[in-house]
Design an enzyme around this catalytic site. Structure first.
Site, mmCIF file in Angstrom:
data_model
loop_
_atom_site.group_PDB
_atom_site.id
_atom_site.type_symbol
_atom_site.label_atom_id
_atom_site.label_comp_id
_atom_site.label_asym_id
_atom_site.label_seq_id
_atom_site.Cartn_x
_atom_site.Cartn_y
_atom_site.Cartn_z
ATOM 1 N N SER A 23 8.853 27.853 -48.145
ATOM 2 C CA SER A 23 9.558 26.793 -47.617
ATOM 3 C C SER A 23 9.182 25.466 -48.119
ATOM 4 C CB SER A 23 8.771 26.394 -45.987
ATOM 5 O OG SER A 23 9.284 27.635 -44.837
ATOM 6 N N LYS A 72 2.034 29.290 -34.394
ATOM 7 C CA LYS A 72 3.442 29.184 -33.568
ATOM 8 C C LYS A 72 2.681 29.349 -32.089
ATOM 9 C CE LYS A 72 6.771 30.911 -36.846
ATOM 10 N NZ LYS A 72 7.609 31.855 -37.219
ATOM 11 N N ASN A 93 8.468 26.616 -34.000
ATOM 12 C CA ASN A 93 8.336 26.389 -35.331
ATOM 13 C C ASN A 93 8.946 25.814 -36.072
ATOM 14 O OD1 ASN A 93 11.561 27.343 -35.268
ATOM 15 N ND2 ASN A 93 11.336 28.370 -37.069
ATOM 16 N N ASP A 109 13.618 30.030 -35.966
ATOM 17 C CA ASP A 109 14.171 31.419 -35.698
ATOM 18 C C ASP A 109 15.237 32.512 -35.746
ATOM 19 O OD1 ASP A 109 11.927 31.199 -37.539
ATOM 20 O OD2 ASP A 109 10.712 31.843 -36.203
ATOM 21 N N GLY A 135 10.188 46.883 -33.434
ATOM 22 C CA GLY A 135 9.005 45.850 -33.428
ATOM 23 C C GLY A 135 8.922 45.305 -32.185
HETATM 24 P P1 ATR Z 1 5.605 39.062 -36.526
HETATM 25 O O1 ATR Z 1 5.444 37.402 -35.900
HETATM 26 O O2 ATR Z 1 5.956 39.246 -38.258
HETATM 27 O O3 ATR Z 1 6.588 39.580 -35.796
HETATM 28 P P2 ATR Z 1 3.470 40.292 -35.795
HETATM 29 O O4 ATR Z 1 3.337 40.452 -34.978
HETATM 30 O O5 ATR Z 1 2.291 41.008 -36.775
HETATM 31 O O6 ATR Z 1 4.096 39.832 -37.104
HETATM 32 O O7 ATR Z 1 4.198 42.585 -35.699
HETATM 33 C C1 ATR Z 1 3.967 42.698 -36.805
HETATM 34 C C2 ATR Z 1 4.889 44.326 -36.033
HETATM 35 O O8 ATR Z 1 5.425 45.039 -37.427
HETATM 36 C C3 ATR Z 1 4.442 45.091 -34.493
HETATM 37 O O9 ATR Z 1 5.797 45.204 -34.275
HETATM 38 C C4 ATR Z 1 4.012 46.453 -35.308
HETATM 39 O O10 ATR Z 1 3.652 47.001 -34.595
HETATM 40 P P3 ATR Z 1 2.693 46.769 -33.112
HETATM 41 O O11 ATR Z 1 2.566 45.926 -32.219
HETATM 42 O O12 ATR Z 1 2.190 48.044 -32.833
HETATM 43 O O13 ATR Z 1 1.336 46.624 -34.224
HETATM 44 C C5 ATR Z 1 4.747 46.231 -36.516
HETATM 45 N N1 ATR Z 1 3.803 47.836 -37.016
HETATM 46 C C6 ATR Z 1 2.955 47.158 -38.103
HETATM 47 N N2 ATR Z 1 3.034 48.284 -38.936
HETATM 48 C C7 ATR Z 1 3.396 48.989 -38.525
HETATM 49 C C8 ATR Z 1 3.310 50.635 -38.303
HETATM 50 N N3 ATR Z 1 2.199 51.254 -39.047
HETATM 51 N N4 ATR Z 1 3.935 51.594 -38.041
HETATM 52 C C9 ATR Z 1 4.726 50.729 -37.042
HETATM 53 N N5 ATR Z 1 4.726 49.734 -36.994
HETATM 54 C C10 ATR Z 1 4.228 48.206 -37.354
#
Ligand code: ATR
Length: 281
Positions: A23, A72, A93, A109, A135
């Site tokens: 940023s 956040k 944010n 966002d 996700g």
């Molecule tokens: P952000 O706020 O940037 O979205 P986050 O809250 O850490 O970050 O979310 C990361 C996402 O990536 C989540 O949906 C996570 O799935 P989980 O809720 O099951 O943790 C997903 N993610 C991270 N590693 C993963 C993996 N190895 N396989 C599948 N999903 C994954």
């Protein structure tokens, strides 16, 4: 602009850690480009200090802040006003301080997500079919709200930890349909848009394993991961000629409303700015 005057406008990003943030670079580009008497600085703030920092910054003349991980959600309790969009997303944010030091929280966002797609495909119709969101973290929340507001008739939400997707779907009103992570390949059938909001495919993370065979060729594929810029998902989609949009533009576009509020100039996302930011990756 060489140096700042005593009237320079001040803003920055509050995160912990903050060293990786792009940023300052992207706002710095605009400040320089438009010759604005102002600065945007990285503020590494530990979670236990956010209340104190949010009290002090308006008193020091700051115009506002961006907020990133892990603050956040926590900053919401310290705002004088949080707009409806940020309430729905459950995270702020962007903060604007008024002359009296009152704090206004918003979330840009989802706006950045939509604008990034429209910048590449200006007539993209988000109402044209179901969207698949992979996700269910903070980014997914903003993306789902934005897609629903843009008219998506259905969101298929898939997350490794299904309960997290269930919670997200129950908190956001709208046509949300949670499906099992294992079924992500079949969930693409009939979709008009697919977005990866998980960290899979990011540098240092495992790849996103997904078979695109069932995805219509007309469906737009996008990834909020921007390191690398061309993720495995985007490469796979481009190979079968789907429209693709990379993730860096979401970061660039989400920054615009804050910049305008703090520095008084509506900035443009350009290729030169994008290249300047990407050079730091
Ligand atoms: P952000 O706020 O940037 O979205 P986050 O809250 O850490 O970050 O979310 C990361 C996402 O990536 C989540 O949906 C996570 O799935 P989980 O809720 O099951 O943790 C997903 N993610 C991270 N590693 C993963 C993996 N190895 N396989 C599948 N999903 C994954």
């Amino acid at each position: 602009m060489i140096g700042l005057s005593g009237k320079a406008k001040l803003a920055g990003i509050m995160a912990w850690p903050v060293g990786h943030s792009l940023s300052p670079r992207l706002h710095g580009y605009w400040l320089d480009h438009y010759g604005i008497d102002g600065t945007y600085i990285p503020l590494g703030v530990e979670p236990s200090d956010i209340e104190q920092v949010l009290k002090a910054l308006p008193k020091m003349g700051f115009a506002g802040l961006n907020v990133s991980v892990p603050h956040k959600e926590a900053v919401m309790a310290h705002m004088d006003h949080v707009d409806d969009n940020a309430k729905r997303i459950g995270a702020v944010n962007t903060i604007v301080f008024d002359q009296a030091g009152k704090k206004y929280g918003s979330n840009t966002d989802g706006y950045g997500f939509i604008q990034n797609i429209l910048a590449r495909y200006k007539d993209w119709d988000f109402a044209s079919g179901p969207a698949v969101v992979l996700g269910a973290g903070g980014a997914a929340r903003a993306v789902c709200v934005a897609l629903l507001d843009a008219g998506a008739p259905e969101i298929r939400l898939l997350n490794r930890t299904r309960e997290r997707a269930d919670v997200l779907a129950s908190q956001i009103e709208g046509p949300m349909c949670v499906e099992a992570w294992e079924d992500r390949h079949e969930a693409l059938a009939g979709a008009s848009l697919v977005v990866n909001t998980s960290s899979l495919g990011m540098v240092g993370q495992p790849p996103l394993e997904i078979i695109l065979d069932d995805l219509p060729q007309s469906a737009l594929v996008t990834d909020i991961v921007y390191a690398p810029l061309k993720t495995g998902l985007l490469n796979q989609a481009a190979l079968r000629s789907n429209p693709v949009v990379d993730g860096i533009g979401m970061l660039l576009h989400q920054a615009r409303p804050g910049f305008k509020a703090w520095f008084g100039h509506d900035p443009e996302v350009t290729l030169a700015q994008r290249d300047h930011v990407l050079a730091a990756l």
